[in-house]
Design a protein around this motif. Sequence first.
Motif, PDB file in Angstrom:
ATOM      1  N   GLY A 107       0.813  -1.200   0.000  1.00  0.00           N
ATOM      2  CA  GLY A 107       0.000   0.000   0.000  1.00  0.00           C
ATOM      3  C   GLY A 107       0.851   1.257   0.000  1.00  0.00           C
ATOM      4  N   PRO A 108       0.242   2.393  -0.386  1.00  0.00           N
ATOM      5  CA  PRO A 108       1.001   3.634  -0.556  1.00  0.00           C
ATOM      6  C   PRO A 108       1.550   4.219   0.735  1.00  0.00           C
ATOM      7  CG  PRO A 108      -1.348   4.056  -0.744  1.00  0.00           C
ATOM      8  CD  PRO A 108      -1.183   2.572  -0.716  1.00  0.00           C
ATOM      9  N   ASN A 109       0.951   3.861   1.859  1.00  0.00           N
ATOM     10  CA  ASN A 109       1.394   4.409   3.137  1.00  0.00           C
ATOM     11  C   ASN A 109       1.910   3.335   4.094  1.00  0.00           C
ATOM     12  OD1 ASN A 109       0.483   6.989   2.222  1.00  0.00           O
ATOM     13  ND2 ASN A 109      -1.593   6.411   2.796  1.00  0.00           N
ATOM     14  N   ASP A 110       2.114   2.128   3.578  1.00  0.00           N
ATOM     15  CA  ASP A 110       2.667   1.058   4.404  1.00  0.00           C
ATOM     16  C   ASP A 110       4.131   1.349   4.724  1.00  0.00           C
ATOM     17  OD1 ASP A 110       0.258  -0.284   4.222  1.00  0.00           O
ATOM     18  OD2 ASP A 110       0.956  -1.757   2.757  1.00  0.00           O
ATOM     19  N   ASP A 111       4.612   0.805   5.831  1.00  0.00           N
ATOM     20  CA  ASP A 111       6.032   0.899   6.143  1.00  0.00           C
ATOM     21  C   ASP A 111       6.833   0.186   5.059  1.00  0.00           C
ATOM     22  OD1 ASP A 111       5.426   2.206   8.506  1.00  0.00           O
ATOM     23  OD2 ASP A 111       5.604   0.390   9.739  1.00  0.00           O
ATOM     24  N   VAL A 112       8.005   0.726   4.742  1.00  0.00           N
ATOM     25  CA  VAL A 112       8.917   0.074   3.805  1.00  0.00           C
ATOM     26  C   VAL A 112      10.081  -0.498   4.603  1.00  0.00           C
ATOM     27  CG1 VAL A 112      10.504   0.415   1.860  1.00  0.00           C
ATOM     28  CG2 VAL A 112       8.258   1.511   1.858  1.00  0.00           C
ATOM     29  N   GLY A 172      17.825  -5.938  -6.835  1.00  0.00           N
ATOM     30  CA  GLY A 172      17.899  -4.671  -6.121  1.00  0.00           C
ATOM     31  C   GLY A 172      16.604  -3.888  -6.138  1.00  0.00           C
ATOM     32  N   LYS A 173      15.615  -4.425  -6.828  1.00  0.00           N
ATOM     33  CA  LYS A 173      14.337  -3.736  -7.000  1.00  0.00           C
ATOM     34  C   LYS A 173      13.163  -4.471  -6.369  1.00  0.00           C
ATOM     35  CE  LYS A 173      15.721  -0.405  -9.905  1.00  0.00           C
ATOM     36  NZ  LYS A 173      15.349   1.030  -9.820  1.00  0.00           N
ATOM     37  N   SER A 174      13.379  -5.725  -5.964  1.00  0.00           N
ATOM     38  CA  SER A 174      12.262  -6.613  -5.651  1.00  0.00           C
ATOM     39  C   SER A 174      12.099  -6.965  -4.185  1.00  0.00           C
ATOM     40  CB  SER A 174      12.407  -7.909  -6.458  1.00  0.00           C
ATOM     41  OG  SER A 174      12.314  -7.662  -7.830  1.00  0.00           O
ATOM     42  N   CYS A 175      12.853  -6.336  -3.299  1.00  0.00           N
ATOM     43  CA  CYS A 175      12.730  -6.657  -1.874  1.00  0.00           C
ATOM     44  C   CYS A 175      11.303  -6.396  -1.400  1.00  0.00           C
ATOM     45  CB  CYS A 175      13.715  -5.828  -1.063  1.00  0.00           C
ATOM     46  SG  CYS A 175      15.429  -6.018  -1.600  1.00  0.00           S
ATOM     47  N   ASP A 176      10.889  -7.132  -0.380  1.00  0.00           N
ATOM     48  CA  ASP A 176       9.538  -6.952   0.164  1.00  0.00           C
ATOM     49  C   ASP A 176       9.301  -5.474   0.473  1.00  0.00           C
ATOM     50  OD1 ASP A 176       9.317  -9.679   0.006  1.00  0.00           O
ATOM     51  OD2 ASP A 176       9.468 -10.039   2.161  1.00  0.00           O
ATOM     52  N   THR A 177       8.120  -4.988   0.100  1.00  0.00           N
ATOM     53  CA  THR A 177       7.630  -3.610   0.302  1.00  0.00           C
ATOM     54  C   THR A 177       8.304  -2.583  -0.603  1.00  0.00           C
ATOM     55  OG1 THR A 177       9.140  -2.921   2.115  1.00  0.00           O
ATOM     56  CG2 THR A 177       7.133  -4.128   2.741  1.00  0.00           C
ATOM     57  N   PHE A 178       9.096  -3.019  -1.581  1.00  0.00           N
ATOM     58  CA  PHE A 178       9.781  -2.067  -2.457  1.00  0.00           C
ATOM     59  C   PHE A 178       8.891  -1.572  -3.605  1.00  0.00           C
ATOM     60  CE2 PHE A 178      14.704  -2.271  -2.059  1.00  0.00           C
ATOM     61  CZ  PHE A 178      14.626  -2.026  -0.706  1.00  0.00           C
ATOM     62  N   GLY A 179       7.581  -1.867  -3.565  1.00  0.00           N
ATOM     63  CA  GLY A 179       6.701  -1.439  -4.651  1.00  0.00           C
ATOM     64  C   GLY A 179       5.391  -0.830  -4.201  1.00  0.00           C
ATOM     65  N   PRO A 180       5.409   0.260  -3.410  1.00  0.00           N
ATOM     66  CA  PRO A 180       4.144   0.913  -3.056  1.00  0.00           C
ATOM     67  C   PRO A 180       3.468   1.510  -4.298  1.00  0.00           C
ATOM     68  CG  PRO A 180       5.943   1.648  -1.619  1.00  0.00           C
ATOM     69  CD  PRO A 180       6.564   0.917  -2.777  1.00  0.00           C
ATOM     70  N   ILE A 181       2.183   1.212  -4.493  1.00  0.00           N
ATOM     71  CA  ILE A 181       1.426   1.814  -5.597  1.00  0.00           C
ATOM     72  C   ILE A 181       0.098   2.344  -5.076  1.00  0.00           C
ATOM     73  CG2 ILE A 181       2.502   0.568  -7.513  1.00  0.00           C
ATOM     74  CD1 ILE A 181       0.175  -1.402  -7.472  1.00  0.00           C
TER      75      ILE A 181
END
Length: 281
Positions: A107-112, A172-181
């Motif tokens: 989610g857009p406001n989830d912790d990264v 380097g792009k796919s770690c958990d939470t690395f894709g907030p949309i």
Amino acid sequence: MKLMRVGQPGQEKPALLDKDGKIRDLSAHVADIGGAAISSEGLAKIAALDPASLPELSADERIGACVAGTGKFICIGLNYSDHAAESGMAVPPEPVIFMKATSAICGPNDDVLIPRGSEKTDWEVELGVVIGKTAKYVSEAEAMDYVAGYCVSHDVSERAFQTERAGQWTKGKSCDTFGPIGPWLVTKDEIADPQNLKMWLKVNGETMQDGTSATMVYGIAHLVSYLSQFMSLHPGDVISTGTPPGVGMGMKPQRYLKAGDVVELGIDGLGTQKQTFKADR
């Protein structure tokens, strides 16, 4: 329309944001924001609903990723001329394509979460394009017919994983939470010119990125057509179209994120995101 998904992870309800900023429940009408619901026909059915007739949901609900059932999260590298310049790299002769794992979506406001062993976690505000119907071998002239809408995409990156270790960029792009949309999937009829949108990102209140999609090298129609020559694009697939300058990797000295940092980002008409970065234990 501004479509969204609200609720705890795995329990999100489809919803829309009405003109008064109220969140309206769509779950009696669509199973989720994805699949057939974001086809031209599906979106027309949602548009025909009276938002005032839909149950209101709490504004305090968690906002989930704005689209469900994403099979492919495709990213475009070095797609802004000014970002390529700050990276010290030439504008590529064709779009640079890499994948971000769909398990990175949040989610857009989830912790990264900053992954274990990370040295160089970086930020990238990007314009996300959401596909609404299957595209295969489409021309540039017809490409926009396959787009359902747009969203804010944060292409979080771990630069040491991406560029200093053997192999491709994906790890380097796919770690958990690395894709907030999100927060919203904004239907394309609401955005007059997606190639002229102001984009910004702040770290702890300090502006880092202040750009515009006008400096995108390969535009949305070109990217949809280009990608469709190599793979079918399906409803719910997301194309993250590149970032303007101002990323940590491009600074002198370079600057990266640490636990406790707060990143805020947004794109005109598409909403904003806010994430706190935490160490992944």
